[in-house]
Design an enzyme around this catalytic site. Structure first.
Site, mmCIF file in Angstrom:
data_model
loop_
_atom_site.group_PDB
_atom_site.id
_atom_site.type_symbol
_atom_site.label_atom_id
_atom_site.label_comp_id
_atom_site.label_asym_id
_atom_site.label_seq_id
_atom_site.Cartn_x
_atom_site.Cartn_y
_atom_site.Cartn_z
ATOM 1 N N GLU A 150 -35.553 13.451 29.404
ATOM 2 C CA GLU A 150 -34.556 12.726 30.188
ATOM 3 C C GLU A 150 -34.657 11.211 30.075
ATOM 4 O O GLU A 150 -34.736 10.501 31.085
ATOM 5 C CB GLU A 150 -34.585 13.182 31.650
ATOM 6 C CG GLU A 150 -34.267 14.667 31.783
ATOM 7 C CD GLU A 150 -33.987 15.124 33.197
ATOM 8 O OE1 GLU A 150 -34.344 14.416 34.143
ATOM 9 O OE2 GLU A 150 -33.380 16.202 33.349
ATOM 10 N N GLU A 160 -33.887 23.270 31.063
ATOM 11 C CA GLU A 160 -33.993 23.330 32.527
ATOM 12 C C GLU A 160 -32.648 23.754 33.086
ATOM 13 O O GLU A 160 -31.601 23.267 32.650
ATOM 14 C CB GLU A 160 -34.316 21.949 33.137
ATOM 15 C CG GLU A 160 -35.721 21.480 32.930
ATOM 16 C CD GLU A 160 -36.003 20.132 33.624
ATOM 17 O OE1 GLU A 160 -35.307 19.792 34.610
ATOM 18 O OE2 GLU A 160 -36.913 19.438 33.158
ATOM 19 N N TYR A 170 -27.801 21.002 35.859
ATOM 20 C CA TYR A 170 -27.823 21.412 37.269
ATOM 21 C C TYR A 170 -26.414 21.476 37.866
ATOM 22 O O TYR A 170 -26.232 21.208 39.049
ATOM 23 C CB TYR A 170 -28.724 20.449 38.065
ATOM 24 C CG TYR A 170 -30.179 20.601 37.655
ATOM 25 C CD1 TYR A 170 -30.978 21.592 38.204
ATOM 26 C CD2 TYR A 170 -30.733 19.781 36.684
ATOM 27 C CE1 TYR A 170 -32.291 21.761 37.811
ATOM 28 C CE2 TYR A 170 -32.047 19.949 36.275
ATOM 29 C CZ TYR A 170 -32.819 20.934 36.836
ATOM 30 O OH TYR A 170 -34.127 21.110 36.442
ATOM 31 N N ASP A 179 -39.640 13.390 39.678
ATOM 32 C CA ASP A 179 -40.001 13.873 41.018
ATOM 33 C C ASP A 179 -41.436 14.379 41.158
ATOM 34 O O ASP A 179 -41.939 14.479 42.262
ATOM 35 C CB ASP A 179 -39.013 14.957 41.490
ATOM 36 C CG ASP A 179 -39.176 16.277 40.765
ATOM 37 O OD1 ASP A 179 -39.684 16.289 39.633
ATOM 38 O OD2 ASP A 179 -38.773 17.320 41.337
HETATM 39 C C1 GCB Z 1 -35.004 17.319 36.075
HETATM 40 C C2 GCB Z 1 -36.361 16.899 35.668
HETATM 41 C C3 GCB Z 1 -37.441 17.636 36.420
HETATM 42 C C4 GCB Z 1 -37.063 17.761 37.888
HETATM 43 C C5 GCB Z 1 -35.771 18.543 37.991
HETATM 44 C C6 GCB Z 1 -35.289 18.721 39.428
HETATM 45 O O1 GCB Z 1 -34.049 17.158 35.377
HETATM 46 O O2 GCB Z 1 -36.586 16.980 34.273
HETATM 47 O O3 GCB Z 1 -38.653 16.961 36.261
HETATM 48 O O4 GCB Z 1 -38.060 18.369 38.645
HETATM 49 O O5 GCB Z 1 -34.771 17.866 37.283
HETATM 50 O O6 GCB Z 1 -35.629 19.719 40.045
HETATM 51 O O7 GCB Z 1 -34.596 17.842 39.915
#
Ligand code: GCB
Length: 572
Positions: free
Chosen positions: A386, A478, A441, A144
């Site tokens: 990733e 993350e 997430y 992104d």
């Molecule tokens: C991820 C990526 C990161 C994105 C993030 C998101 O897994 O590694 O580059 O910005 O998710 O916020 O979707």
């Protein structure tokens, strides 16, 4: 700076560029001027300036060094081709005596921002046609973050004597209260070489001679997280002299723990981006210092250079200030089946049968380790972010990458940062890593807004990792939720500052249940500019700080958590 096709400009390079646009260096070009065409320019750009070289310098060896030309650069002096480089986040240089004349010299740098299936980051070009017949092209990383490009870091001409020091590798070890310092110096000849080590007060603590050797420092002061101590190694080689700062510390992965100087360390901090207003991904020293001060304010002790090597200036600050760094090479987007079509989306296609990044990836690992190997702040290399780790062929692709990194540096552990869905049972690269790094997430992209189910799923996944790889520590590289600063609610709902706080609090509660979880890096330190899309509100808003570096509610929550978590032996 001038925009035009490559061929035309190969001819133009013979004559100075006229009517050029003003462009600061270092900086990304994208936000410097207005308009979609400018911001999203795709292809080559030509930078040019004159420099005056006095006669006195011509007897020296002259070197032109470019710290980061993103993503590809070709360099010309006085209309003649000098050198070129692929990879937008590591330096390159060339000896330029044969091109330089006394007085004014024209330096031209052609920069290309195209990324594709052979480059790092991996990217794709979206070519569209409007109803009026006009076409447009957008080139995006397969991720992104916005494709900021240009001459992102400094360009300099420096001199050395004819016989010079070209590299030094310093490795330290600790024996009781003393330290050993192994050094290997690379030169272009056979001059006499001496090495002297000074402490921070300028007192000499060791000396030796020869291009390699091992020195002993009695009662050595260690480089510790947030309590840095730096020694200086002064190398004299014929008429050349070079000073390298280094720290004494050890790093080891053992029994599911990450040891720094023999003690279990707990990573508290962030995944970041090099991202700022106006300068984009360009070198921004005041911003680096501000960010490090904010990390200290919030109680963080570490960060990851997501998703590419950051500037050398930033790493030197981390050395000085004791910020622990996971250093990532620009291998991001090695995945053809990501559902968000940021760059390339090729449903059903096996990434490893088609990707062409093998060469660039090996070079990126070589250049990263050569550049950053002496930084005490760097405790681990991240080989990629990733990638398609669950796709057949992933192990075969990554095995040579891991072997290369281990051959180049036997002092640091390795990781590969894993995408949601690559869990302990299907992740084909996990056997290669020393530390499991997970981007998760639950509660955001899945179980949207439902933090109770999110936590159940999260813990189910962690159980799987701990069971399958009990000897490997786990870092959450993350986890995070978007929040728009100023948006609030009494009952938390996605995109409010309260929801972001609760999301982080729920993950924290789960992390505290597992001894093998040795770190938490929230995504992201600050809001950052991203590829446009319905999930991005003038950028990715998962920052705990806004892009202007103001705290959201989550920042205050994290501060009170992290101030109560010690750097060492948190989970006894
Ligand atoms: C991820 C990526 C990161 C994105 C993030 C998101 O897994 O590694 O580059 O910005 O998710 O916020 O979707």
């Amino acid at each position: 700076m001038e925009f035009d096709g490559e061929e035309l400009n190969e001819k133009l390079v013979q004559t100075p560029i006229v009517n050029a646009q003003l462009m600061p260096v270092p900086s990304s070009f994208n936000d410097i001027n207005e308009g979609v065409e400018f911001r999203d320019h795709y292809g080559w750009m030509w930078y040019e300036r004159t420099v005056t070289v006095p006669k006195s310098l011509l007897s020296q060896r002259l070197v032109l060094r470019l710290d980061a030309v993103t993503h590809q650069g070709k360099v010309y002096i006085n209309g003649k081709f000098v050198t070129q480089h692929r990879g937008g986040f590591t330096p390159f240089e060339a000896e330029i005596n044969e091109f330089i004349i006394e007085g004014k010299n024209r330096i031209t740098v052609a920069v290309c921002n195209i990324i594709d299936e052979s480059t790092l980051p991996v990217g794709g070009v979206y070519v569209g046609q409007r109803k009026d017949g006009s076409t447009f092209k957008i080139v995006n990383p397969n991720m992104d973050f916005f494709n900021y490009a240009g001459i992102n870091r400094s360009v300099r001409i420096y001199t050395t004597p004819k016989n010079y020091i070209s590299d030094v590798t310093i490795k330290t070890d600790i024996a009781n209260s003393d330290a050993t310092v192994r050094y290997d110096i690379e030169t272009n000849g056979n001059e006499h070489c001496t090495v002297t080590i000074y402490d921070e007060e300028g007192v000499q603590v060791a000396e030796g001679s020869g291009q390699s050797g091992t020195l002993m420092i009695k009662d050595a002061k260690l480089w510790q997280p947030l309590n840095a101590y730096l020694y200086s190694m002064v190398i004299k080689y014929g008429d050349d002299e070079y000073t390298e700062q280094f720290g004494i510390r050890t790093v080891e992965v053992k029994d599911g723990q990450f040891l720094i100087n023999g003690k279990p360390f707990y990573f508290k901090g962030f995944g970041k981006h090099e991202d700022n207003h106006i300068s984009g991904r360009g070198l921004n020293i005041p911003a680096y210092v501000k960010d490090i001060n904010l990390m200290k304010w919030i109680g963080a002790n570490s960060m990851r250079t997501a998703h590419y090597p950051y500037s050398e200036e930033f790493l030197r600050l981390c050395d000085r200030e004791g910020i622990v760094v996971i250093d990532e090479c620009a291998a991001v987007g090695l995945h053809f089946n990501l559902s968000d079509s940021f760059g390339i989306w090729r449903p059903g296609v096996n990434t490893w049968q088609h990707i062409k990044t093998h060469n660039d990836h090996q070079n990126a690992i070589r250049e990263l380790i050569r550049r950053d190997k002496n930084h005490p702040c760097v405790v681990m290399w991240s080989i990629s972010n990733e990638a398609a780790e669950t796709t057949e062929g992933a192990y075969e692709y990554f095995k040579p990458m891991f072997d290369l990194a281990r051959k180049l540096d036997n002092t640091r552990p390795l990781t590969n940062v894993s995408l949601a869905g690559s869990v302990s049972s299907n992740n084909l690269v996990a056997p290669l890593v020393d530390v499991v790094c997970l981007n998760r997430y639950y509660g955001w992209y899945t179980q949207q807004g439902d933090l109770i189910t999110a936590q159940i799923e999260l813990e189910k996944e962690i159980d799987g990792w701990v069971e399958k790889y009990p000897e490997k520590p786990i870092i959450f590289a993350e986890y995070g939720a978007d929040s728009i600063n100023g948006i609030h609610d009494t009952t938390p709902v996605m995109f409010t500052e309260e929801f972001q706080r609760d999301f982080i609090a729920a993950y924290s509660e789960s992390f505290d249940k597992y001894k093998n979880i040795v770190g938490e890096h929230v995504w992201n330190f600050a809001d950052f500019y991203a590829v446009q899309g319905i999930k991005r509100v003038q950028g990715n808003r998962k920052g705990v700080f806004t892009r202007e570096r103001k705290p959201k509610i989550a920042a205050h929550w994290l501060k009170s958590r992290w101030e109560n978590i010690p750097d060492f032996e948190y989970k006894k």
